[in-house]
Write an enzyme that holds these catalytic residues in place. Structure first.
Site, short mmCIF file in Angstrom:
data_model
loop_
_atom_site.label_atom_id
_atom_site.label_comp_id
_atom_site.label_asym_id
_atom_site.label_seq_id
_atom_site.Cartn_x
_atom_site.Cartn_y
_atom_site.Cartn_z
N GLN A 176 0.83 -1.19 0.00
CA GLN A 176 0.00 0.00 0.00
C GLN A 176 0.87 1.25 0.00
OE1 GLN A 176 -2.70 0.24 3.32
NE2 GLN A 176 -3.58 2.18 2.67
N ASP A 300 12.03 3.82 -15.56
CA ASP A 300 12.14 3.75 -14.09
C ASP A 300 12.64 2.37 -13.66
OD1 ASP A 300 12.03 4.62 -11.48
OD2 ASP A 300 9.90 4.16 -11.22
#
Length: 446
Positions: A176, A300
Site C-alpha cells: 500500500q 524507471d
C-alpha cells in the site's frame, strides 16, 4: 511597446503585464527608460508610481528551491550507517577529496511540478505559483501534473468487475502507498488466487501504464516476439484484465509474477554475485529490446520494478510501467529538449542524466539506468548514494559520465572491476540520444 516574452525566463506574456507571472521579475517598460538616472535610483525607497506595483513587489519574494528526497535505497535512509549486508562496512558513499557539486540553478516555474507526492527537506515551504504557459513550444512541451488523492483500501468482500464482465475478489493486501494498492486476487468462485490487482487513481500514473500495456504489451504480441526470436521466455507481465472502480479508481489485473528483487535482497541480506547480476541484466535487456522496438521506454528501472518468479528464478519480469514513454511515435524519434518534462522523475538514484535534466527519456536512458542498478546490486552503493537533493545527484552523474573508469573504481573500491561490467557501462554511457543500441553486442558482453 509590448513585451511578448520575459527577458529573464522566456515565459510568454500578455500586453500590459508589469511583472512576469513565472519568475516574478519586474518587466522593463518605455516609461522607465525615459526616467532620469537620479529619479530612477530614488524610486527604490520612494512610494510606488500611480500605475506601478504594490509596496510588496513579487520580485522581492524569493522562492526556496524545490527539494525532494530520493527513494530509499537498499542501504536505508541514513547514508552514514552501513547496511548489515554490505561487503565493506567502511565503504564511503563518494570518492574522498572529490569537489562538491555545483549549486543547483534556479528552476523555471513551468514543467517542474512533479505528479508524485514530494517531501520537502531542510528549507522553508515553497510557495506555489499559478500555472502559466510553458515557454517551450511544440509537441514535447511539459504537461501540468494532475493532482490525485490518496487511494482508499477496498472493503472486505468487495468485488471488482473488469471490462469483459469477469469478477475479481481481493484476497490479501500485499502493498500500500498513497498512490496505489496491490492486492492478491482470485476469480469469483475460484479456490486459488494466482493473480495480482493494482488499484490507483483513475487519472493517475496507472492510466499511463494501462495505455502502454494495451498499445505495446498485448499477450499475443509478446508471444509472437518470443516465437520470432526463438526465445524460451520474455519478462513482460501479462495483463489479463482492467476496469474502473467507483468512478474514481482504475485497476489492472496481472498474472502472478513472483516477488520483487528488492524484497528478495532485503530478506537475504546479502549482495548479489557477479553471475546473478549478469543473468538479471540479460533478462532485462531482452525485455528492453522488446519495448524499445515497440516505440516505448520504461524510464524507471530499479529493484522494486523487477520481479522474480518463485520456484523458477530464471523467470525475471520487468514491471511498473507508470513512467513508460513513447519516445518514437510513428517511427519519428522525439527531439532532445531539456525542461520539456518534469525533471528527476523516478528513482533518482538510478534514473539517467537525461531525466534529471527534464529531457524525454530515450533508449539510452533505460540502458544507463540498468548500468547503475548493476553496480548497486553488486557493490551495495553508488558514489551519489549519500545525497538527498536530486540536483546534487545529477551533478555527480554528469561528472562520472565523462570518466567511466572513475565510476567503476569508486564502486569496486575493494576489488577488481569485472570485465563484463566495464564493457557494458562504457558502451551505454557513450550512446547518443537517438542512437539505436546493438542489443546483441550488449548481451554478448555480459
Amino acid at each position: 511597446m509590448a513585451f511578448h516574452f520575459c527577458p529573464q525566463c522566456g515565459a510568454k506574456l500578455q500586453p500590459g503585464f508589469k511583472f512576469c507571472p513565472s519568475c516574478g521579475e519586474r518587466l522593463p517598460c518605455p516609461h522607465d527608460r525615459l526616467l532620469p538616472v537620479k529619479m530612477a535610483a530614488s524610486l527604490g525607497s520612494s512610494a510606488p508610481e500611480k500605475d506601478g506595483p504594490s509596496k510588496t513587489s513579487p520580485a522581492l519574494v524569493k522562492h526556496a528551491p524545490h527539494q525532494v528526497r530520493s527513494r530509499v535505497s537498499l542501504q536505508g535512509d541514513r547514508p552514514d550507517t552501513p547496511h548489515a549486508w554490505q561487503r565493506s562496512p567502511s565503504r564511503p558513499s563518494r570518492r574522498p577529496g572529490c569537489p562538491p557539486p555545483p549549486p543547483e540553478t534556479r528552476r523555471r516555474a513551468k514543467g517542474l511540478h512533479s505528479p508524485v507526492k514530494q517531501e520537502a527537506v531542510d528549507g522553508p515551504p515553497v510557495l506555489s505559483t499559478s500555472p502559466t504557459k510553458s515557454p517551450f513550444k511544440g509537441k514535447n512541451k511539459g504537461k501540468r501534473a494532475k493532482s490525485t488523492s490518496a487511494v482508499a483500501p477496498l472493503q472486505d468482500g468487495q468485488m471488482l468487475t473488469d471490462t469483459t464482465g469477469k469478477k475479481w475478489s481481493p484476497a490479501q493486501l500485499l502493498r500500500q502507498s498513497t498512490t496505489e494498492l496491490i492486492y492478491e486476487v482470485a476469480r469469483a468462485g475460484a479456490k486459488e488466487s494466482g493473480h495480482i490487482l493494482k488499484l490507483g487513481a483513475k487519472d493517475g500514473k496507472i492510466f499511463n501504464e494501462q495505455n502502454f500495456l494495451q498499445r505495446a504489451a498485448k499477450p499475443s504480441s509478446v508471444e509472437k516476439w518470443i516465437k520470432q526470436h526463438k526465445m524460451d521466455f520474455l519478462g513482460i507481465p501479462s495483463c489479463v484484465g482492467f476496469g474502473l472502480h467507483a468512478d474514481s479508481y482504475r485497476f489492472l489485473i496481472f498474472s502472478d509474477v513472483g516477488r520483487s528483487l528488492q524484497s528478495v535482497m532485503e530478506e537475504e541480506k546479502m549482495l548479489l554475485s557477479e553471475t546473478a547480476v549478469l543473468q538479471l541484466a540479460c533478462r532485462i535487456l531482452d525485455a528492453l529490446h522488446y519495448i524499445h522496438t515497440n516505440e516505448y521506454v520504461h524510464a524507471d528501472i530499479n529493484a522494486e520494478n523487477i520481479y522474480i518468479q518463485q520456484g523458477d528464478k530464471s523467470q525475471v519480469f520487468l514491471v511498473g510501467y507508470h513512467h513508460a514513454f513513447r519516445f518514437c511515435p510513428g517511427g519519428q524519434h522525439v527531439e532532445y529538449r531539456e525542461h520539456s518534462r518534469t525533471p528527476h522523475e523516478g528513482a533518482t538514484e538510478f534514473i539517467s542524466l537525461d531525466m534529471h535534466k527534464g529531457a524525454a527519456p530515450s533508449r539510452r536512458s533505460d540502458l544507463q539506468s540498468l548500468a547503475y542498478c548493476m553496480l548497486h546490486w553488486s557493490t551495495g552503493t553508488l558514489p551519489w548514494a549519500g545525497f538527498a537533493q536530486p540536483g546534487k545527484i545529477a551533478a555527480e552523474k554528469q561528472r562520472y559520465m565523462g570518466d567511466v573508469p572513475a565510476l567503476l573504481g569508486d564502486c569496486f573500491r575493494t576489488g577488481t572491476v569485472p570485465r563484463a561490467f566495464e564493457t557494458y557501462v562504457s558502451a551505454v554511457m557513450a550512446l547518443q540520444y537517438t542512437e539505436v543500441p546493438d542489443y546483441g553486442a550488449l548481451r554478448d558482453g555480459l
